[in-house]
Scaffold this motif. Structure first.
Motif, PDB file in Angstrom:
ATOM      1  N   THR A 108       0.857  -1.191   0.000  1.00 33.87           N
ATOM      2  CA  THR A 108       0.000   0.000   0.000  1.00 33.87           C
ATOM      3  C   THR A 108       0.892   1.238   0.000  1.00 33.87           C
ATOM      4  O   THR A 108       2.093   1.161   0.299  1.00 33.87           O
ATOM      5  N   THR A 109       0.294   2.375  -0.283  1.00 31.54           N
ATOM      6  CA  THR A 109       1.028   3.636  -0.248  1.00 31.54           C
ATOM      7  C   THR A 109       1.559   3.895   1.159  1.00 31.54           C
ATOM      8  O   THR A 109       2.676   4.371   1.328  1.00 31.54           O
ATOM      9  N   VAL A 110       0.773   3.572   2.155  1.00 28.55           N
ATOM     10  CA  VAL A 110       1.195   3.766   3.548  1.00 28.55           C
ATOM     11  C   VAL A 110       2.445   2.931   3.847  1.00 28.55           C
ATOM     12  O   VAL A 110       3.396   3.420   4.475  1.00 28.55           O
ATOM     13  N   GLU A 111       2.469   1.682   3.393  1.00 31.25           N
ATOM     14  CA  GLU A 111       3.637   0.816   3.612  1.00 31.25           C
ATOM     15  C   GLU A 111       4.868   1.350   2.877  1.00 31.25           C
ATOM     16  O   GLU A 111       5.970   1.376   3.432  1.00 31.25           O
ATOM     17  N   LYS A 112       4.678   1.780   1.637  1.00 36.66           N
ATOM     18  CA  LYS A 112       5.800   2.345   0.873  1.00 36.66           C
ATOM     19  C   LYS A 112       6.335   3.599   1.558  1.00 36.66           C
ATOM     20  O   LYS A 112       7.552   3.794   1.648  1.00 36.66           O
ATOM     21  N   ASN A 113       5.424   4.439   2.029  1.00 34.44           N
ATOM     22  CA  ASN A 113       5.841   5.650   2.740  1.00 34.44           C
ATOM     23  C   ASN A 113       6.657   5.319   3.976  1.00 34.44           C
ATOM     24  O   ASN A 113       7.656   5.979   4.264  1.00 34.44           O
ATOM     25  N   GLU A 114       6.232   4.308   4.710  1.00 32.10           N
ATOM     26  CA  GLU A 114       6.940   3.922   5.927  1.00 32.10           C
ATOM     27  C   GLU A 114       8.333   3.395   5.593  1.00 32.10           C
ATOM     28  O   GLU A 114       9.313   3.702   6.296  1.00 32.10           O
ATOM     29  N   ILE A 115       8.449   2.635   4.526  1.00 25.25           N
ATOM     30  CA  ILE A 115       9.763   2.131   4.096  1.00 25.25           C
ATOM     31  C   ILE A 115      10.676   3.301   3.730  1.00 25.25           C
ATOM     32  O   ILE A 115      11.844   3.344   4.128  1.00 25.25           O
ATOM     33  N   HIS A 116      10.135   4.268   2.993  1.00 26.37           N
ATOM     34  CA  HIS A 116      10.924   5.459   2.645  1.00 26.37           C
ATOM     35  C   HIS A 116      11.300   6.257   3.886  1.00 26.37           C
ATOM     36  O   HIS A 116      12.431   6.743   4.008  1.00 26.37           O
ATOM     37  N   ARG A 117      10.363   6.400   4.823  1.00 26.12           N
ATOM     38  CA  ARG A 117      10.626   7.166   6.043  1.00 26.12           C
ATOM     39  C   ARG A 117      11.742   6.513   6.865  1.00 26.12           C
ATOM     40  O   ARG A 117      12.660   7.181   7.333  1.00 26.12           O
ATOM     41  N   ILE A 118      11.675   5.191   6.988  1.00 29.44           N
ATOM     42  CA  ILE A 118      12.705   4.476   7.752  1.00 29.44           C
ATOM     43  C   ILE A 118      14.057   4.588   7.052  1.00 29.44           C
ATOM     44  O   ILE A 118      15.084   4.837   7.690  1.00 29.44           O
ATOM     45  N   ARG A 119      14.060   4.425   5.734  1.00 28.55           N
ATOM     46  CA  ARG A 119      15.322   4.549   4.989  1.00 28.55           C
ATOM     47  C   ARG A 119      15.929   5.929   5.192  1.00 28.55           C
ATOM     48  O   ARG A 119      17.127   6.073   5.440  1.00 28.55           O
ATOM     49  N   ILE A 141      17.340  12.533   1.096  1.00 28.24           N
ATOM     50  CA  ILE A 141      16.440  13.491   0.443  1.00 28.24           C
ATOM     51  C   ILE A 141      15.581  12.791  -0.604  1.00 28.24           C
ATOM     52  O   ILE A 141      14.384  13.057  -0.717  1.00 28.24           O
ATOM     53  N   ASP A 142      16.178  11.872  -1.357  1.00 24.96           N
ATOM     54  CA  ASP A 142      15.411  11.111  -2.357  1.00 24.96           C
ATOM     55  C   ASP A 142      14.249  10.367  -1.703  1.00 24.96           C
ATOM     56  O   ASP A 142      13.128  10.379  -2.218  1.00 24.96           O
ATOM     57  N   SER A 143      14.513   9.710  -0.580  1.00 27.66           N
ATOM     58  CA  SER A 143      13.443   8.975   0.099  1.00 27.66           C
ATOM     59  C   SER A 143      12.408   9.933   0.687  1.00 27.66           C
ATOM     60  O   SER A 143      11.211   9.659   0.649  1.00 27.66           O
ATOM     61  N   GLU A 144      12.860  11.043   1.236  1.00 28.78           N
ATOM     62  CA  GLU A 144      11.925  12.017   1.805  1.00 28.78           C
ATOM     63  C   GLU A 144      11.005  12.585   0.726  1.00 28.78           C
ATOM     64  O   GLU A 144       9.814  12.778   0.957  1.00 28.78           O
ATOM     65  N   LYS A 145      11.545  12.818  -0.451  1.00 30.64           N
ATOM     66  CA  LYS A 145      10.734  13.317  -1.562  1.00 30.64           C
ATOM     67  C   LYS A 145       9.763  12.260  -2.088  1.00 30.64           C
ATOM     68  O   LYS A 145       8.722  12.588  -2.640  1.00 30.64           O
ATOM     69  N   ALA A 146      10.114  11.002  -1.931  1.00 35.46           N
ATOM     70  CA  ALA A 146       9.274   9.909  -2.452  1.00 35.46           C
ATOM     71  C   ALA A 146       8.059   9.631  -1.573  1.00 35.46           C
ATOM     72  O   ALA A 146       7.133   8.942  -2.009  1.00 35.46           O
TER      73      ALA A 146
END
Length: 132
Positions: free
Chosen positions: A81-92, A117-122
């Motif tokens: 889900t988008t929420v899961e992807k966001n959490e993965i990016h946030r943790i990274r 920054i790439d993950s934060e933007k994603a």
């Protein structure tokens, strides 16, 4: 200094590091995908990366970064889900920021910062359906 040492090693001794898996490495997305299947989700891998990141041990932080990268690479291999992807990016991003702050080498700090920054933007906002 580590970049210089690594460059000198490669120049005079070759690129082989005596780790056989690095001889002809497979793409992280394949290994990350298999780890995610084994654990049930790339998010589980990310959460473990965050736990390691919070121990403040230099070696644990390095392992946390590896796990976070495998988790990121597995995003395309799994239904999330988008929420899961966001959490993965946030943790990274969190792991990378901590790695950035702990590093003394300016070049490494800059690379960690750019990747964070790439993950934060994603990270997609809940109302931002156009990017999903």
């Amino acid at each position: 200094p580590r970049f210089i040492s690594a460059t000198l090693w490669r120049r005079y001794a070759g690129w082989y590091t005596f780790e056989v898996t690095r001889l002809l490495p497979v793409e992280k997305k394949f290994v990350g995908g298999e780890l995610a299947k084994l654990l049930g989700s790339p998010l589980v891998l990310s959460k473990r990366a965050l736990e390691l990141c919070q121990t403040n041990e230099p070696s644990s932080l390095a392992v946390a970064l590896e796990l976070a990268e495998y988790s990121m690479a597995a995003i395309g291999q799994c239904q999330l889900t988008t929420v899961e992807k966001n959490e993965i990016h946030r943790i990274r991003a969190t792991v990378l920021r901590k790695k950035q702050m702990s590093e003394t080498c300016l070049m490494a700090r800059s690379i960690y910062k750019a990747s964070a920054i790439d993950s934060e933007k994603a990270i997609k906002q809940p109302h931002d359906e156009s990017k999903i």
